[in-house]
Each structure stands twice: as C-alpha cells, then as structure tokens.
Design an enzyme around this catalytic site. Sequence first.
Site, PDB file in Angstrom:
ATOM      1  N   GLY A   1       0.822  -1.206   0.000  1.00  0.00           N
ATOM      2  CA  GLY A   1       0.000   0.000   0.000  1.00  0.00           C
ATOM      3  C   GLY A   1       0.846   1.241   0.000  1.00  0.00           C
ATOM      4  O   GLY A   1       2.074   1.186   0.076  1.00  0.00           O
TER       5      GLY A   1
ATOM      6  N   GLY B   1       0.547   4.790   1.942  1.00  0.00           N
ATOM      7  CA  GLY B   1      -0.173   5.661   2.866  1.00  0.00           C
ATOM      8  C   GLY B   1       0.123   7.104   2.540  1.00  0.00           C
ATOM      9  O   GLY B   1       0.842   7.400   1.584  1.00  0.00           O
ATOM     10  N   GLY B   2      -0.443   7.979   3.305  1.00  0.00           N
ATOM     11  CA  GLY B   2      -0.237   9.391   3.062  1.00  0.00           C
ATOM     12  C   GLY B   2       1.225   9.770   3.171  1.00  0.00           C
ATOM     13  O   GLY B   2       1.670  10.731   2.567  1.00  0.00           O
ATOM     14  N   PHE B   3       1.994   9.011   3.918  1.00  0.00           N
ATOM     15  CA  PHE B   3       3.354   9.434   4.194  1.00  0.00           C
ATOM     16  C   PHE B   3       4.418   8.549   3.571  1.00  0.00           C
ATOM     17  O   PHE B   3       5.592   8.705   3.834  1.00  0.00           O
ATOM     18  CB  PHE B   3       3.571   9.509   5.700  1.00  0.00           C
ATOM     19  CG  PHE B   3       2.640  10.479   6.350  1.00  0.00           C
ATOM     20  CD1 PHE B   3       2.622  11.805   5.960  1.00  0.00           C
ATOM     21  CD2 PHE B   3       1.758  10.058   7.326  1.00  0.00           C
ATOM     22  CE1 PHE B   3       1.764  12.711   6.545  1.00  0.00           C
ATOM     23  CE2 PHE B   3       0.894  10.967   7.923  1.00  0.00           C
ATOM     24  CZ  PHE B   3       0.898  12.286   7.532  1.00  0.00           C
ATOM     25  N   GLY B   4       3.989   7.585   2.778  1.00  0.00           N
ATOM     26  CA  GLY B   4       4.984   6.739   2.142  1.00  0.00           C
ATOM     27  C   GLY B   4       4.457   5.322   1.963  1.00  0.00           C
ATOM     28  O   GLY B   4       3.355   4.996   2.375  1.00  0.00           O
ATOM     29  N   PRO B   5       5.276   4.491   1.297  1.00  0.00           N
ATOM     30  CA  PRO B   5       4.842   3.136   0.994  1.00  0.00           C
ATOM     31  C   PRO B   5       4.800   2.236   2.228  1.00  0.00           C
ATOM     32  O   PRO B   5       5.482   2.492   3.209  1.00  0.00           O
ATOM     33  CB  PRO B   5       5.910   2.644   0.023  1.00  0.00           C
ATOM     34  CG  PRO B   5       7.111   3.438   0.343  1.00  0.00           C
ATOM     35  CD  PRO B   5       6.633   4.773   0.816  1.00  0.00           C
ATOM     36  N   VAL B   6       3.987   1.203   2.129  1.00  0.00           N
ATOM     37  CA  VAL B   6       3.886   0.217   3.201  1.00  0.00           C
ATOM     38  C   VAL B   6       4.274  -1.138   2.637  1.00  0.00           C
ATOM     39  O   VAL B   6       3.792  -1.526   1.565  1.00  0.00           O
ATOM     40  CB  VAL B   6       2.457   0.152   3.781  1.00  0.00           C
ATOM     41  CG1 VAL B   6       2.404  -0.831   4.942  1.00  0.00           C
ATOM     42  CG2 VAL B   6       2.003   1.524   4.243  1.00  0.00           C
TER      43      VAL B   6
ATOM     44  N   LYS C   1       5.959   0.578   7.549  1.00  0.00           N
ATOM     45  CA  LYS C   1       5.576   1.845   6.940  1.00  0.00           C
ATOM     46  C   LYS C   1       6.856   2.652   6.780  1.00  0.00           C
ATOM     47  O   LYS C   1       7.472   3.074   7.759  1.00  0.00           O
ATOM     48  CB  LYS C   1       4.584   2.558   7.854  1.00  0.00           C
ATOM     49  CG  LYS C   1       4.073   3.861   7.338  1.00  0.00           C
ATOM     50  CD  LYS C   1       2.889   4.290   8.188  1.00  0.00           C
ATOM     51  CE  LYS C   1       2.708   5.787   8.162  1.00  0.00           C
ATOM     52  NZ  LYS C   1       1.683   6.223   9.107  1.00  0.00           N
TER      53      LYS C   1
ATOM     54  N   ASP D   1      -7.730  11.885  11.504  1.00  0.00           N
ATOM     55  CA  ASP D   1      -7.702  11.406  10.118  1.00  0.00           C
ATOM     56  C   ASP D   1      -8.366  10.041  10.016  1.00  0.00           C
ATOM     57  O   ASP D   1      -7.836   9.110   9.425  1.00  0.00           O
ATOM     58  CB  ASP D   1      -6.267  11.351   9.595  1.00  0.00           C
ATOM     59  CG  ASP D   1      -6.218  11.310   8.059  1.00  0.00           C
ATOM     60  OD1 ASP D   1      -7.257  11.638   7.429  1.00  0.00           O
ATOM     61  OD2 ASP D   1      -5.178  10.938   7.500  1.00  0.00           O
TER      62      ASP D   1
END
Length: 827
Positions: A512, A514-519, A533, A630
């Site tokens: 995935g 996320g808003g702050f980078g890949p997971v 994360k 959020d």
Amino acid sequence: MMILALIFFFFCIFSNSLPFFTTLSSAADTLSPNQKLTDGGATLVSAGEAFELGFFSPPNSNNRYVAVWFKNVQEITPIWVANKNSPVADSSGALTITAAGDIVISSNQSNTVWSSNSTLPEAKSPVLQLLDTGNLVVKTDNLNIYLWQSFDHPCDTLVPGMKLGWNLQTRQEWYLTSWKSLQDPSSGDYTYKLDSRGLPQIVLRRRTEVIYRSGPWDGVRFGDGPPMKANSVFNPTFVFNSTHVYYSFTNVDDSVISRFVVSQQDGSLQHQTWNQGLRQWFGIVILQGDTCDKYGYCGPDGLCDKNSRLACRCPDGFTPKLPADWNRMEWQGGCVRRTPLNCTIHQGFRKFSRLKLPDLSKFLVNRSKTSKVDCEAACLRNCECMAYAKTDVSGCVVWFGQLLDVRTYSEGGQDLYVRMAASDLGSSSNKKRTAVIASVTAGTGVLVLCLIGWFLIKKRSAQRSGRTPANQSQQLFVNSQSVVEEDLDLPFFDLLTISTSTGNFSFDNKIGEGGFGPVYRGRLPTGQEIAVKKLSKTSGQGLIEFKNEVVLISKLQHRNLVRLLGCCIHEEERMLIYEYMPNRSLDLFIFNQTKGTSLDWSKRFDIIVGIARGLLYLHRDSRLRIIHRDLKVSNILLDGEMNPKISDFGLARQFRGDQSEENTNRILGTYGYMSPEYAIDGLFSVKSDVFSFGVLVLEIVSSKRNRGFNHPDHELNLLGHAWKLWNEGNPMTLVDALMERPLPTFEVLRCIQMALLCVQQRPEDRPTIANVILMLDNENSNLPPPKQPGFYSERHPIENETSSSDFSLRKHLFTSNEVTISTLHGR
Ligand SMILES: *[C@@H]1O[C@H](CO)[C@@H](O)[C@H](O)[C@H]1NC(C)=O
Ligand SMILES: *[C@@H]1O[C@H](CO)[C@@H](O)[C@H](O)[C@H]1NC(C)=O
Ligand SMILES: *[C@@H]1O[C@H](CO)[C@@H](O)[C@H](O)[C@H]1NC(C)=O
Ligand SMILES: *[C@@H]1O[C@H](CO)[C@@H](O)[C@H](O)[C@H]1NC(C)=O
Ligand SMILES: *[C@@H]1O[C@H](CO)[C@@H](O)[C@H](O)[C@H]1NC(C)=O
Ligand SMILES: *[C@@H]1O[C@H](CO)[C@@H](O)[C@H](O)[C@H]1NC(C)=O
Ligand SMILES: CC(=O)N[C@H]1CO[C@H](CO)[C@@H](O)[C@@H]1O
C-alpha cells in the site's frame, strides 16, 4: 629528598591518628570516620565502577543532595538519595561517618542536615562503603555484617538486589515512594507497597487512596503478569516464606544497567534499561496500563472486561445496582445479585476464570484447607461468604461482603467461585454464557502488570558479546510481544533486519501507499509477519509527526487499535513496524463490488462497533486523550478475524488536562471526512472525530465513498444523499444493494440515524463517542431526529479550492485512490 619524604611519611601517619578530618581527595569506595566527603570534592566510586556517591542537584534546582547514582549513565540518575527531605541549600555540605557508625550530612561544618541514625553500640571502627550493587553500607572493618544499608531505605528506584516487601520477623518494610517532581526528590504522593495480608499483592497508593493493585500472588505470578519467569533482561524473584515476603530481581547480563522506577506524574512503575549507544533510558510500563486496572472501576461486584463492548458488566446472576447510571456508563454503583442469597435454600457456585481476584477487604485465609471441596464447604458454612478461591500458596481464601476490583485477563489470572442462589445457577448456568464471561479473546493489548518487562537494544553489550544486530533484533522482537511501551521506549529494529524481511523493499512486497509513504509486508526471521511503513523523505511527515506517531501509538493498547511493534531509524530513513493485518484495510472490502459482497451486515455492524470502541478508548479511556483527526475507511485495518483496528495516528494530537478544543493553523486530514469547523476554522475536538466516524458509518452502510459520490438526480454528496433519503422516509435505499438480505432493518436504521447525528453541522449537536456506543448497544433508547449535516452539498471541494471554502492548499499528497491533505491554514 629522602629526609623530606620521611618527614612527609611520618606526618601522614601522625595526622591520620589525629581526631580531625582529612578531606577525601581521590576516588575510593570507602569513607572512614576521620575522612570527609565534601560537596565539589571527590566522590565515592564502587570497586567495579558501577556506582558513584556524591553531591548532586536535580535539574533546575540548586538544592544539594547526597545520592548514589549509576557511574556509567551520563545524566546523573540517582537510585538513592540520602537527604531527600532535607536538602543542603548551598554548596557547603559534607558527608561523614561518626565513630559510632552514624552517617551524617552537615552543612557549613556545624548543622546536621541529615543523619542515618545508625548508631549502634557495637560499632567498632565502622566504615562507610559503596558496594558495586549500589548498596551504601556501614560495616565494621573486619566483619561483613552491615550495621546499616541504603537498600533498607529505598526511594523511588529498585535495582537488582533491592527488595519490595517485608521482613516479617523484624517488621522491616521495603517500599518505593515517588519523587515529588523531577526537581524535588522529597517524598511524593505515590507509594508502592507489598500488602502481605493473606495473599501478598503489590498496591499503589496516591497518598492513602488505593489506585491500583497487582492482584494477589498465587505462587506463579501476580494477576495476569507474565509468569514470574526469567526473561532476556532480568530474572524476577519472589520470596514468600515464614520470615520474608518480598519481590526482587537480578540482571541476566551483568553489563546491563537496569532499574524499576516510580513515575512522579502518575505513579506508574516502569522497568528501564540504559542504552549506552543512544544515551537514553528505554523502558516498559508495567503496572496499571489499562482502564480495567483502575482500582474498583466497575464498582462493587462489577466486572471489568476490556474486551467487552463496554468496559464494565455485571457477572452472570448479577444486575446493575443503578441501571440509569449504568446506562450512562457511570459504573461506580456496581452490581447486585439478581436473587439475594438465602442461606436456608440450596445454593451453588459459579466458576469465573482468568480473573484478578477481588481485593482483600474482608477475607479469610485457611492454609490447611487444601482441597477445593474443603474450601467450598468452608464457604457454604458461613452465610456471609460470597466467594472462594483455591490457591497454591495460601490454600483456601474466602471473601465476605462485596467483591471489589475484579477484572478479567486475556491470559493468566485465577479462578474464582462465586456463591449463587440455585435459581440463578439453573437459569443461566448454561456453559456457553459462563464461557463468554470467563473467556477473553486474546486481544492485542494484553498485559501490563507485574514486575516484568522486557527491553530493547543494548548496543554496547551486543558489541561486547559479538552478537550480530540481526540476531539482536530477532531476540528483541520476540521480547516485544507482550510489552507496553512508553515514550520512545520501543524496540528499535536495525535496517538490515527490516530490509531483509521485506525482500529489500521489493515491489512485490509493497502492500500500500499511505499518506506518508509506501507500506511493505515483511517476515521477520522469527516468522512473524509485519507491516513496515517507510516514511518517504519528502513526505509531509517530518520528524515531529514521526515522533508524535511513535510516542502516541506506543502508549496505546486496545484491541481495536493497530499495534506498533517498533521502529527503525537509520540516518534519514524512518520506519514504523506494525503487526501485519492479513485482511488489509476496510476500503478494499467495502469499495470493491466483488469483495464487498463477502461482508454481510453483521460483520459490518461488528466493524462499526469495533471502530467506535477504539475511538472511545482514544477519546476517553486511554491515559492520554487522543483525537485521531484522520479517521477514514482506508485507515481501518482488518485482522484475520475481520476485527477492525484503527491505524495511522500520525495526525493525532494529544490533549492535556481539561482542554477540549484546540485551534490549529495547520490542517491535516482527508477531505470527505473533515468536519466543517475543522476544515474551515481549523477547530478540532472529539466532535470532529465523531463527524469523521459518521461519514465512515455511512460509507460502510452504503459501500459508497462520500468523496466522489455521484447520483444522477442531484448534486449532493453521500451525506446529503443520506439526509435526503432520511427525510423522504426512504433510508433503507442507502444500503448497499449487493449486501446479503434479509437485513435486521431496525439495526440498520439505528446505524443510519446514529451516523446522521454524528455528521450534523454543529459540533455541539453531535453525540460523543460514548453516546454512540450506547446508541449501538441499547435497542431501547430513543435517538433524537438528526439535523442537517455539515458539508452535504460540496462534492469535490478539492477540485475547486476557492469556490466553496477558503482553503489555501500548500501541499497535496496524492495516494492511489485518495488524498491526504496537509494545508497551512490561511484565511
Ligand atoms: C559558612 O558560614 C560562615 C558563617 O556562618 C560563612 O562566612 C561562610 O561563607 C560559610 N561557608 C560556606 C562554604 O558557605
Ligand atoms: C534520625 O532521627 C532524627 C531525630 O529523631 C529524625 O528527625 C530523622 O528523621 C531521623 N533520620 C532518618 C533518616 O530516619
Ligand atoms: C526465607 O527467605 C529468605 C530469603 O531467601 C531467607 O533468608 C530465609 O532464611 C527464609 N526463611 C525460611 C524460614 O526459610
Ligand atoms: C429463605 O427461604 C425460606 C424458605 O423458602 C423462607 O421461609 C425465608 O423467608 C427466606 N429468607 C429470606 C431472608 O428471604
Ligand atoms: C476487487 O476484488 C477482487 C477480488 O479480490 C480483485 O481481483 C479486484 O482487483 C478488486 N478490484 C479492485 C478495483 O480493487
Ligand atoms: C471554481 O468555482 C468558481 C465559482 O463557483 C468557478 O468560476 C471556477 O471556474 C471554478 N474553478 C474550477 C477550477 O473549476
Ligand atoms: C473475508 C476475508 O477475506 N477474510 C480473510 C481474512 O484473513 C484470513 C487470514 O488470512 C482469511 O482466512 C480470511 O478468509
């Protein structure tokens, strides 16, 4: 030269025999009656250089104290303070030992500021010695008998060799007392004492009020505390014989520096180890970590079960004493028996398992009754007997009167047999219901008790022992399983372990964005699956957010919150390591027409309830009050049993005290979920989370996104659409057409109505999350009619930034299918 040296030699011998002091001038581990340790002069250093004694001042204080501290910890960390309640105001203090063996701190030659009162007639040529254990002792020259020792007078710290408990023969008690504040070592409000009546247990008090107890020692453990078995950091010991009852511990590796310390703020007891590489204490909160550990939280005869929908419930055969209060989630009234006991009528016992046994207010211990039958008979013979338990250490324990401070544990705990009228036993003693009470799903947040914890990295000792970092992480990982961390006291993983476990962050393992980078998905050498994360260096999540998230999540433990296992910091790289959620996130289910059909109503309802419970924990029950900010479908993760877990606390903001609303000039969140007052005015409160929760529920019910919602007949978004259908008397058309029928219409309607109440325009009209849970739980309560929702007509605010609101967007972080926005609010 020769003559001079001889004169000097004789002078030394001569002067030593004179009754005046020589000031200690170089590091030694002993002090004799003719020597003086002055402030600013030399210190005592134990033979192995583990501990040091001298004068010190706490941070931001000018008071001078004599203390023993860890020699190898850079920031002075006292384990014992002599004159904690009587500081020396200036630097004129001096420490001496009298010829009678009394340790004296005096200021400016004359005043005695503190005295150990250890004067003993038989003390012949006493010596004060700082041992390598940190124990400061008074002993006579040739005998290894201590006339006095600091370990008998603990302050707020327990180090290996120290005891918490009693010498039952001399009635000497060892207990911990918190410091008043970081600046002031004088006795604070919190004490940890071992209560030795009946079943020994550890009790935390604020002044005289009991605020936590460990639950009784049963021969193996306290309550649910991990069994008192050795772990990789320390070996706990509990001695309970006719002369002694105490808790103590030893370090597994002598080179590790570790301690238990009582927090001045809330009295919590932490085990910590010193990390030489990072120059920090790393710790694990051990005691009173969750709601159910609050003393007597559910009132008399109430049962605290953190895995039940509401924290408190009445055990089978009992009913709330004050149902109205109970419905408002005010539990203090507790429970009463459905059928009062009548001694002349047949009675029986119902077994409850995995409990923290009730507090010992009125009780009786009979060590000779060692069989369950005897114990039961003993209880039946006494009309006042309410319950009994059979334990290995104390034999039979029976309770009279109300049962106080009972909770369930996920694992561990003890069996309690509660006396019941036969009629109550008959009606509901079917095994299933008992099993429901007794069993507790192995939740995530487990644990927290007892004097056991585990620790983290110790680079220094790893280097010494030549262990590879990977092994170390593996070991640490194993240890992190049942641990509650505080602050940044989290397992640190090294980059090598993480990159190996994720196939060098291969694309195949990416699950995935996320808003702050890949997971990434990964598998540790232990076989444990993890989600990593990786925070992109260019992400909106700076060091501040990173720390925020790490600190916050590490403090939170609830089965509906995703669990943070550790983090990894390597130069610029920052990563968070979570437990892996096999079913990934909720959006993949409800927004996917194929998969969505696998989610029937009861699953969806359970998910809604789970999210509400997680949110309630954040808003109310966690030790901190957290506003998530959020909340959205993609932030709801699902475990193997489809239990929802709220994730992504990067934007959460910690609330202190009675602060209930805060203004921020930095708006972070996701369009479609933001409440009007937050998106427009930057005001956030628990009610903005409730708004997002309402949106989420409508999305779960309809399988449609609020943002990007499209309807041929009107320009409304999902909220507006739901509101319209509600007013037209047609709310059931909102429900996902693919969902399995028939549906429990009543429950679905309640959910829709509840969601519409949550998304109302005015925050004060919205329910709190506690109200929401009551609405979901109580079929009979009347819900008010919802008023107009906020943001019900703006479909794509982001696509026309200036039309309907006055955002000034600075930064958009696009993700695969939605947008997390970070804006600087400018009006
Ligand atoms: C000790 O006290 C005397 C007088 O009371 C004062 O003159 C002197 O400065 C003091 N010494 C220190 C080290 O404070
Ligand atoms: C020593 O005795 C004095 C006088 O009784 C008392 O004030 C003081 O608190 C005692 N000190 C300690 C360390 O108990
Ligand atoms: C109880 O345990 C203590 C500490 O281990 C020991 O010193 C003492 O001798 C024991 N007493 C008895 C009666 O076993
Ligand atoms: C107990 O039960 C007996 C027999 O049914 C009855 O006579 C008596 O009144 C009851 N006592 C109480 C206190 O309810
Ligand atoms: C929906 O789920 C199916 C089955 O898991 C998957 O093959 C498909 O790619 C998913 N569709 C979307 C749009 O994600
Ligand atoms: C935004 O809305 C205004 C007024 O409603 C309109 O004039 C403008 O063309 C819109 N801009 C975009 C990019 O759609
Ligand atoms: C509905 C669904 O897909 N459930 C799956 C969740 O994950 C577990 C474990 O991987 C699967 O067994 C379930 O089928």
